[in-house]
Scaffold this motif. Structure first.
Motif, PDB file in Angstrom:
ATOM      1  N   THR A  89       7.753  -0.719  -6.527  1.00 29.30           N
ATOM      2  CA  THR A  89       6.997  -1.249  -5.552  1.00 29.30           C
ATOM      3  C   THR A  89       5.355  -0.665  -5.537  1.00 29.30           C
ATOM      4  O   THR A  89       5.571   0.689  -5.426  1.00 29.30           O
ATOM      5  CB  THR A  89       7.408  -1.133  -4.068  1.00 29.30           C
ATOM      6  OG1 THR A  89       8.547  -1.768  -4.327  1.00 29.30           O
ATOM      7  CG2 THR A  89       6.425  -1.725  -3.099  1.00 29.30           C
ATOM      8  N   LEU A  90       4.342  -1.068  -5.586  1.00 31.56           N
ATOM      9  CA  LEU A  90       2.987  -0.429  -5.479  1.00 31.56           C
ATOM     10  C   LEU A  90       2.279  -0.860  -4.351  1.00 31.56           C
ATOM     11  O   LEU A  90       2.199  -2.097  -4.007  1.00 31.56           O
ATOM     12  CB  LEU A  90       2.341  -0.735  -6.759  1.00 31.56           C
ATOM     13  CG  LEU A  90       1.039  -0.154  -7.034  1.00 31.56           C
ATOM     14  CD1 LEU A  90       0.866   0.137  -8.686  1.00 31.56           C
ATOM     15  CD2 LEU A  90      -0.082  -1.129  -6.523  1.00 31.56           C
ATOM     16  N   THR A  91       1.694  -0.022  -3.666  1.00 32.30           N
ATOM     17  CA  THR A  91       0.976  -0.391  -2.247  1.00 32.30           C
ATOM     18  C   THR A  91      -0.323  -0.156  -2.537  1.00 32.30           C
ATOM     19  O   THR A  91      -0.769   0.972  -3.045  1.00 32.30           O
ATOM     20  CB  THR A  91       1.581   0.560  -1.029  1.00 32.30           C
ATOM     21  OG1 THR A  91       2.821   0.128  -1.238  1.00 32.30           O
ATOM     22  CG2 THR A  91       0.905   0.232   0.141  1.00 32.30           C
ATOM     23  N   ASP A  92      -1.121  -0.894  -2.569  1.00 34.07           N
ATOM     24  CA  ASP A  92      -2.653  -0.875  -2.630  1.00 34.07           C
ATOM     25  C   ASP A  92      -3.254  -0.300  -1.473  1.00 34.07           C
ATOM     26  O   ASP A  92      -3.104  -0.626  -0.375  1.00 34.07           O
ATOM     27  CB  ASP A  92      -3.393  -2.346  -2.745  1.00 34.07           C
ATOM     28  CG  ASP A  92      -4.779  -2.518  -2.847  1.00 34.07           C
ATOM     29  OD1 ASP A  92      -5.289  -1.345  -2.745  1.00 34.07           O
ATOM     30  OD2 ASP A  92      -5.282  -3.479  -3.372  1.00 34.07           O
ATOM     31  N   SER A  93      -3.887   1.089  -1.664  1.00 31.85           N
ATOM     32  CA  SER A  93      -4.316   2.063  -0.624  1.00 31.85           C
ATOM     33  C   SER A  93      -5.327   1.267   0.098  1.00 31.85           C
ATOM     34  O   SER A  93      -5.564   1.336   1.391  1.00 31.85           O
ATOM     35  CB  SER A  93      -4.690   3.087  -1.186  1.00 31.85           C
ATOM     36  OG  SER A  93      -5.757   2.956  -1.939  1.00 31.85           O
ATOM     37  N   ALA A  94      -6.091   0.388  -0.415  1.00 31.02           N
ATOM     38  CA  ALA A  94      -7.229  -0.195   0.222  1.00 31.02           C
ATOM     39  C   ALA A  94      -6.938  -1.380   1.221  1.00 31.02           C
ATOM     40  O   ALA A  94      -7.375  -1.587   2.133  1.00 31.02           O
ATOM     41  CB  ALA A  94      -8.434  -1.017  -0.833  1.00 31.02           C
ATOM     42  N   THR A  95      -5.937  -2.478   0.673  1.00 28.88           N
ATOM     43  CA  THR A  95      -5.349  -3.446   1.576  1.00 28.88           C
ATOM     44  C   THR A  95      -4.131  -3.303   2.301  1.00 28.88           C
ATOM     45  O   THR A  95      -3.948  -4.195   3.155  1.00 28.88           O
ATOM     46  CB  THR A  95      -5.518  -4.815   0.617  1.00 28.88           C
ATOM     47  OG1 THR A  95      -4.456  -4.589  -0.315  1.00 28.88           O
ATOM     48  CG2 THR A  95      -6.909  -4.856  -0.120  1.00 28.88           C
ATOM     49  N   GLY A  96      -3.367  -2.369   1.588  1.00 30.23           N
ATOM     50  CA  GLY A  96      -2.016  -2.266   2.149  1.00 30.23           C
ATOM     51  C   GLY A  96      -1.103  -3.250   1.464  1.00 30.23           C
ATOM     52  O   GLY A  96       0.146  -3.274   1.971  1.00 30.23           O
ATOM     53  N   ARG A  97      -1.473  -4.124   0.686  1.00 26.64           N
ATOM     54  CA  ARG A  97      -0.943  -4.927   0.032  1.00 26.64           C
ATOM     55  C   ARG A  97       0.139  -4.651  -0.880  1.00 26.64           C
ATOM     56  O   ARG A  97      -0.087  -3.620  -1.655  1.00 26.64           O
ATOM     57  CB  ARG A  97      -1.749  -6.184  -0.477  1.00 26.64           C
ATOM     58  CG  ARG A  97      -0.652  -7.179  -1.402  1.00 26.64           C
ATOM     59  CD  ARG A  97      -1.547  -8.197  -2.098  1.00 26.64           C
ATOM     60  NE  ARG A  97      -0.786  -9.163  -2.658  1.00 26.64           N
ATOM     61  CZ  ARG A  97      -0.974 -10.309  -3.490  1.00 26.64           C
ATOM     62  NH1 ARG A  97      -2.373 -10.357  -3.312  1.00 26.64           N
ATOM     63  NH2 ARG A  97      -0.437 -10.993  -3.826  1.00 26.64           N
ATOM     64  N   THR A  98       1.497  -5.101  -0.803  1.00 32.89           N
ATOM     65  CA  THR A  98       2.554  -4.460  -1.817  1.00 32.89           C
ATOM     66  C   THR A  98       2.642  -5.308  -3.058  1.00 32.89           C
ATOM     67  O   THR A  98       2.458  -6.444  -3.006  1.00 32.89           O
ATOM     68  CB  THR A  98       3.921  -4.383  -1.258  1.00 32.89           C
ATOM     69  OG1 THR A  98       4.354  -5.492  -0.779  1.00 32.89           O
ATOM     70  CG2 THR A  98       3.743  -3.214  -0.119  1.00 32.89           C
ATOM     71  N   TRP A  99       2.685  -4.654  -4.173  1.00 32.15           N
ATOM     72  CA  TRP A  99       3.056  -5.419  -5.453  1.00 32.15           C
ATOM     73  C   TRP A  99       4.441  -5.040  -5.701  1.00 32.15           C
ATOM     74  O   TRP A  99       4.841  -3.844  -5.953  1.00 32.15           O
ATOM     75  CB  TRP A  99       2.156  -4.982  -6.592  1.00 32.15           C
ATOM     76  CG  TRP A  99       0.774  -5.349  -5.874  1.00 32.15           C
ATOM     77  CD1 TRP A  99      -0.176  -4.682  -5.197  1.00 32.15           C
ATOM     78  CD2 TRP A  99       0.007  -6.797  -6.202  1.00 32.15           C
ATOM     79  NE1 TRP A  99      -1.281  -5.320  -5.007  1.00 32.15           N
ATOM     80  CE2 TRP A  99      -1.274  -6.698  -5.501  1.00 32.15           C
ATOM     81  CE3 TRP A  99       0.325  -8.145  -6.868  1.00 32.15           C
ATOM     82  CZ2 TRP A  99      -2.341  -7.810  -5.415  1.00 32.15           C
ATOM     83  CZ3 TRP A  99      -0.424  -9.030  -6.916  1.00 32.15           C
ATOM     84  CH2 TRP A  99      -2.044  -8.940  -6.153  1.00 32.15           C
ATOM     85  N   ARG A 100       5.187  -5.838  -6.500  1.00 31.97           N
ATOM     86  CA  ARG A 100       6.596  -5.520  -7.127  1.00 31.97           C
ATOM     87  C   ARG A 100       6.663  -5.771  -8.292  1.00 31.97           C
ATOM     88  O   ARG A 100       6.193  -6.984  -8.837  1.00 31.97           O
ATOM     89  CB  ARG A 100       7.640  -6.231  -6.098  1.00 31.97           C
ATOM     90  CG  ARG A 100       7.856  -5.547  -4.785  1.00 31.97           C
ATOM     91  CD  ARG A 100       8.937  -6.036  -4.007  1.00 31.97           C
ATOM     92  NE  ARG A 100       8.994  -5.299  -2.811  1.00 31.97           N
ATOM     93  CZ  ARG A 100       8.410  -5.389  -1.808  1.00 31.97           C
ATOM     94  NH1 ARG A 100       7.480  -6.233  -1.663  1.00 31.97           N
ATOM     95  NH2 ARG A 100       8.634  -4.457  -0.728  1.00 31.97           N
ATOM     96  N   PHE A 101       7.288  -4.937  -9.210  1.00 32.33           N
ATOM     97  CA  PHE A 101       7.368  -4.958 -10.590  1.00 32.33           C
ATOM     98  C   PHE A 101       8.743  -4.849 -11.139  1.00 32.33           C
ATOM     99  O   PHE A 101       9.541  -3.843 -10.634  1.00 32.33           O
ATOM    100  CB  PHE A 101       6.365  -4.156 -11.575  1.00 32.33           C
ATOM    101  CG  PHE A 101       5.046  -4.477 -11.208  1.00 32.33           C
ATOM    102  CD1 PHE A 101       4.213  -5.253 -11.870  1.00 32.33           C
ATOM    103  CD2 PHE A 101       4.389  -3.788 -10.163  1.00 32.33           C
ATOM    104  CE1 PHE A 101       2.798  -5.417 -11.601  1.00 32.33           C
ATOM    105  CE2 PHE A 101       2.985  -3.975  -9.723  1.00 32.33           C
ATOM    106  CZ  PHE A 101       2.326  -4.791 -10.603  1.00 32.33           C
ATOM    107  N   ILE A 102       9.304  -5.339 -12.264  1.00 28.97           N
ATOM    108  CA  ILE A 102      10.320  -4.825 -12.888  1.00 28.97           C
ATOM    109  C   ILE A 102      10.182  -4.542 -14.353  1.00 28.97           C
ATOM    110  O   ILE A 102       9.266  -4.987 -14.965  1.00 28.97           O
ATOM    111  CB  ILE A 102      11.630  -5.782 -12.828  1.00 28.97           C
ATOM    112  CG1 ILE A 102      11.014  -7.186 -13.431  1.00 28.97           C
ATOM    113  CG2 ILE A 102      12.342  -5.833 -11.422  1.00 28.97           C
ATOM    114  CD1 ILE A 102      12.233  -8.362 -13.555  1.00 28.97           C
ATOM    115  N   PRO A 103      10.739  -3.519 -15.022  1.00 30.57           N
ATOM    116  CA  PRO A 103      10.426  -3.395 -16.551  1.00 30.57           C
ATOM    117  C   PRO A 103      10.683  -4.628 -17.106  1.00 30.57           C
ATOM    118  O   PRO A 103      11.369  -5.351 -17.029  1.00 30.57           O
ATOM    119  CB  PRO A 103      11.740  -2.379 -16.761  1.00 30.57           C
ATOM    120  CG  PRO A 103      12.227  -1.946 -15.468  1.00 30.57           C
ATOM    121  CD  PRO A 103      11.976  -2.833 -14.407  1.00 30.57           C
TER     122      PRO A 103
END
Length: 171
Positions: A89-103
């Motif tokens: 889970t990556l959180t964009d510091s500018a917008t607060g939006r989260t992105w989710r990834f799997i390998p």
């Protein structure tokens, strides 16, 4: 004097360390508490640290914006049995939006599959391969002609009756 440095980047090491510890403690209290107890736990946390550094570098974000946890829906086989996969889970510091990834285990190097919502059933499905920031940008660009990953149509990932999923062979 004015500054353009975002507040979260201006925070010192101690503040960022406490923030990260709290995030991991909140999502995996038992694992967090036992992370130094045995070699298997230590290896899991060391792997999470490697994954964090790798994806943070690839997507040009700070490591304290990345959280790697056990994926409750995916596991991979090892010699000693199944091991939970990584949910990133990556959180964009500018917008607060989260992105989710799997390998992405099909990638020849480091790569991930971006999870996004199915347009029909709203299930989280892997929609595109990402190895660097340009791949994420290509997916997000409304003028792009990017092709959705084949994995996005995997029927078990969707709700029953989803028109976006491909039917199971022999079903």
């Amino acid at each position: 004097m004015t500054t353009t440095t975002p507040p979260e980047l201006a925070a010192g090491l101690a503040a960022r360390a406490v923030h990260t510890a709290r995030a991991y403690r909140a999502c995996d209290p038992h694992g967090f508490r036992r992370r130094h107890d045995d070699p298997d736990q230590w290896n899991r946390w060391a792997r999470r640290a490697r994954v964090t550094r790798t994806i943070a570098a690839a997507l040009h974000v700070s490591t304290d914006r990345v959280l790697v946890t056990d994926d409750p829906h995916r596991a991979y086989r090892t010699r000693t049995g199944p091991v939970p996969g990584d949910l990133i889970t990556l959180t964009d510091s500018a917008t607060g939006r989260t992105w989710r990834f799997i390998p992405d285990f099909t990638a020849p190097g480091d790569g991930w599959l971006l999870l996004d919502r199915c347009p029909d059933c709203e299930a989280a499905v892997p929609v595109t391969r990402v190895a660097c920031l340009v791949d994420l940008g290509d997916y997000l660009d409304p003028d792009s002609d990017i092709r959705i990953a084949d994995e996005a149509r995997d029927a078990p990932l969707h709700q029953p009756g989803c028109s976006f999923a491909l039917p199971l062979v022999g079903a």
